[in-house]
Structure formats: C-alpha cells, structure tokens
Design a protein around this motif. Sequence first.
Motif, PDB file in Angstrom:
ATOM      1  N   ASP A 209       0.863   7.457  10.467  1.00 43.30           N
ATOM      2  CA  ASP A 209       1.630   6.232  10.694  1.00 43.30           C
ATOM      3  C   ASP A 209       2.364   6.289  12.028  1.00 43.30           C
ATOM      4  O   ASP A 209       2.363   5.339  12.801  1.00 43.30           O
TER       5      ASP A 209
ATOM      6  N   ALA B 190       8.809  -3.691   8.949  1.00 42.60           N
ATOM      7  CA  ALA B 190       9.575  -2.615   9.592  1.00 42.60           C
ATOM      8  C   ALA B 190       8.636  -1.495  10.042  1.00 42.60           C
ATOM      9  O   ALA B 190       7.723  -1.128   9.307  1.00 42.60           O
ATOM     10  N   ILE B 191       8.814  -0.933  11.194  1.00 39.64           N
ATOM     11  CA  ILE B 191       9.870  -1.369  12.118  1.00 39.64           C
ATOM     12  C   ILE B 191       9.284  -2.247  13.231  1.00 39.64           C
ATOM     13  O   ILE B 191       9.916  -3.178  13.697  1.00 39.64           O
ATOM     14  N   SER B 192       8.073  -1.932  13.628  1.00 42.58           N
ATOM     15  CA  SER B 192       7.576  -2.535  14.867  1.00 42.58           C
ATOM     16  C   SER B 192       7.343  -4.039  14.791  1.00 42.58           C
ATOM     17  O   SER B 192       7.314  -4.715  15.822  1.00 42.58           O
TER      18      SER B 192
ATOM     19  N   LYS C 149       5.518   2.928   2.126  1.00 41.90           N
ATOM     20  CA  LYS C 149       5.394   4.247   2.761  1.00 41.90           C
ATOM     21  C   LYS C 149       6.682   4.683   3.450  1.00 41.90           C
ATOM     22  O   LYS C 149       6.842   5.849   3.765  1.00 41.90           O
ATOM     23  N   HIS C 150       7.609   3.739   3.697  1.00 44.49           N
ATOM     24  CA  HIS C 150       8.893   4.104   4.304  1.00 44.49           C
ATOM     25  C   HIS C 150       9.941   4.454   3.244  1.00 44.49           C
ATOM     26  O   HIS C 150      11.026   4.923   3.581  1.00 44.49           O
TER      27      HIS C 150
ATOM     28  N   ASP D 143       3.176  -8.143  12.475  1.00 44.25           N
ATOM     29  CA  ASP D 143       3.191  -6.694  12.708  1.00 44.25           C
ATOM     30  C   ASP D 143       2.539  -6.393  14.054  1.00 44.25           C
ATOM     31  O   ASP D 143       1.952  -7.278  14.676  1.00 44.25           O
ATOM     32  N   ASP D 144       2.668  -5.132  14.470  1.00 45.14           N
ATOM     33  CA  ASP D 144       2.071  -4.781  15.765  1.00 45.14           C
ATOM     34  C   ASP D 144       0.603  -4.384  15.625  1.00 45.14           C
ATOM     35  O   ASP D 144      -0.242  -4.857  16.381  1.00 45.14           O
ATOM     36  N   VAL D 145       0.295  -3.524  14.640  1.00 47.29           N
ATOM     37  CA  VAL D 145      -1.058  -2.958  14.558  1.00 47.29           C
ATOM     38  C   VAL D 145      -1.609  -3.023  13.138  1.00 47.29           C
ATOM     39  O   VAL D 145      -0.878  -2.779  12.177  1.00 47.29           O
ATOM     40  N   ILE D 146      -2.867  -3.358  13.014  1.00 52.12           N
ATOM     41  CA  ILE D 146      -3.594  -3.126  11.762  1.00 52.12           C
ATOM     42  C   ILE D 146      -4.478  -1.915  12.006  1.00 52.12           C
ATOM     43  O   ILE D 146      -5.296  -1.913  12.930  1.00 52.12           O
ATOM     44  N   THR D 147      -4.281  -0.885  11.184  1.00 52.73           N
ATOM     45  CA  THR D 147      -5.158   0.287  11.276  1.00 52.73           C
ATOM     46  C   THR D 147      -6.126   0.276  10.094  1.00 52.73           C
ATOM     47  O   THR D 147      -7.309   0.009  10.258  1.00 52.73           O
ATOM     48  N   SER D 148      -5.601   0.503   8.886  1.00 56.87           N
ATOM     49  CA  SER D 148      -6.459   0.426   7.704  1.00 56.87           C
ATOM     50  C   SER D 148      -6.373  -0.954   7.050  1.00 56.87           C
ATOM     51  O   SER D 148      -7.271  -1.364   6.333  1.00 56.87           O
ATOM     52  N   GLY D 149      -5.263  -1.654   7.292  1.00 61.72           N
ATOM     53  CA  GLY D 149      -5.029  -2.953   6.651  1.00 61.72           C
ATOM     54  C   GLY D 149      -4.236  -2.829   5.360  1.00 61.72           C
ATOM     55  O   GLY D 149      -3.885  -3.836   4.739  1.00 61.72           O
ATOM     56  N   LYS D 150      -3.896  -1.588   4.966  1.00 58.99           N
ATOM     57  CA  LYS D 150      -3.186  -1.387   3.685  1.00 58.99           C
ATOM     58  C   LYS D 150      -1.806  -2.031   3.682  1.00 58.99           C
ATOM     59  O   LYS D 150      -1.388  -2.602   2.684  1.00 58.99           O
ATOM     60  N   THR D 151      -1.096  -1.920   4.799  1.00 56.90           N
ATOM     61  CA  THR D 151       0.281  -2.451   4.840  1.00 56.90           C
ATOM     62  C   THR D 151       0.269  -3.971   4.688  1.00 56.90           C
ATOM     63  O   THR D 151       1.054  -4.538   3.920  1.00 56.90           O
TER      64      THR D 151
END
Length: 200
Positions: free
Chosen positions: A26, A95-97, A120-121, A147-155
């Motif tokens: 993360d 949160a946060i970015s 996860k926080h 949000d800033d980034v999608i990596t897996s999309g889980k968030t």
Amino acid sequence: MSSLTDLKERARLLLEEGHSQGQIADELSLSMETVTWLLTQPKGDVAPRDVHIDWTAVSCDANQLESVASMMIDRYRASCNGSMSLDADVMIGIAISGIPLATLIGAREGCSLAIYHPAKHAVSETPIGSISGNFASIVEKRCIIVDDVITSGKTIAEVIGYLRRHGGVPVAVFVLFDKRGITEVDGVPVYSLFRISRID
Ligand SMILES: O=P(O)(O)OC[C@H]1O[C@H](OP(=O)(O)OP(=O)(O)O)[C@H](O)[C@@H]1O
C-alpha cells in the motif's frame, strides 16, 4: 540511485520497521507480488509486471493539485457530453491520498465532503472501513468516490459496498491513475485521467 534500487531500499526499510508486506504494498502503491519480489528476488526470477507511480512533484504542490482536480472534473464532463453539473451531493475522499483531491473538487462544484477510512488502515483484530463522523454524511446522498490510484481495485470496491450497505448512492469513481484499466467497479463507472498498462 536507480528507481528499482530505491524501491528495494524503501521496501527493506519498511519491513525492518515492522510493516507487513500488505502495508508495504500500500505504501509503495505496488502489488503484493511485486513487494515479495523486491524483498526476496529469487535468483533468475522474472520481475512481476507492475509499475510504480511517483506523482509527489504534483501532490506536494497545492496549486498543481488544484489543476489536477480541475482536470478530473473536465474528464467527467467530457464523458457526459459536456453536462455542466456533476449531479452529486457528496465527494468522498479515500484516506489519505484521495482527501485533498476530493476537497478541491468539492470546493469547485459546491459538493459536501466526506472521508472514508479503508479497512486496511484500521487497527483492530477485525478491521472495517468507516466514514468519518467529522465530515458529511453519505446517507441518501449521491456520492462520487475520489482516490489517487487504483492498483487492485479492492479499496474502491470496498467503498462502493460500504455506501450501498449504509444508504449512500455511489454514482462515479474519479481516480488519477488506473493501473488495472477498468471502466467500472460493481456497476459504478470509473473516470481515470491516466490508464497505466505495459505493452511487453
Ligand atoms: O486498488 P487498491 O489495491 O485497493 O489500492 C489502491 C489504494 O492504495 C493506496 O492507498 P494507501 O493505503 O497506500 O493509502 P494512502 O492514500 O495513504 O497512500 C491508494 O491511495 C488507494 O487508496
């Protein structure tokens, strides 16, 4: 120092500080697979297909962040045939970015601001995500998730699930970088400024 050497060093330091591999993933906006590779690098093993995004030159500068927020609004409008209204009540910053971007977009568009803390926080044995009580409510509100980034999309999927369970209506996702190249999550359209993909 090369960016790969730098990443390896940062991953190693985070591990030494006691962070789990998930937390390191993360923190560095990388997949778990990539973090495992950075920390172990078995001989002859092929590097995972991942990219690291460093946008601190922009995120450190409030004026540049404001320009990016403006671009995110324009990106959405362009896809809605130039419609003037965002048609949302609340901007939700993850949160946060995601928080500064959601704040700036909300200020421009006259929307309320809500903050989502991802599971996860959370520091508990059974971590769950939550909407901050210090900002706007999402109940019966049309919400845009930022949000800033999608990596897996889980968030993003977690926030959408939370909103639906708690009476909010997720109408869109605004994200700067999409590393998965997706156009929707659980039926909610994703508007990214940049889609990151590898061609090799
Ligand atoms: O698509 P996913 O795999 O769920 O990952 C994307 C999330 O990970 C990062 O957050 P992080 O927890 O690192 O917090 P930060 O915003 O404080 O950097 C990023 O800001 C997204 O919220």
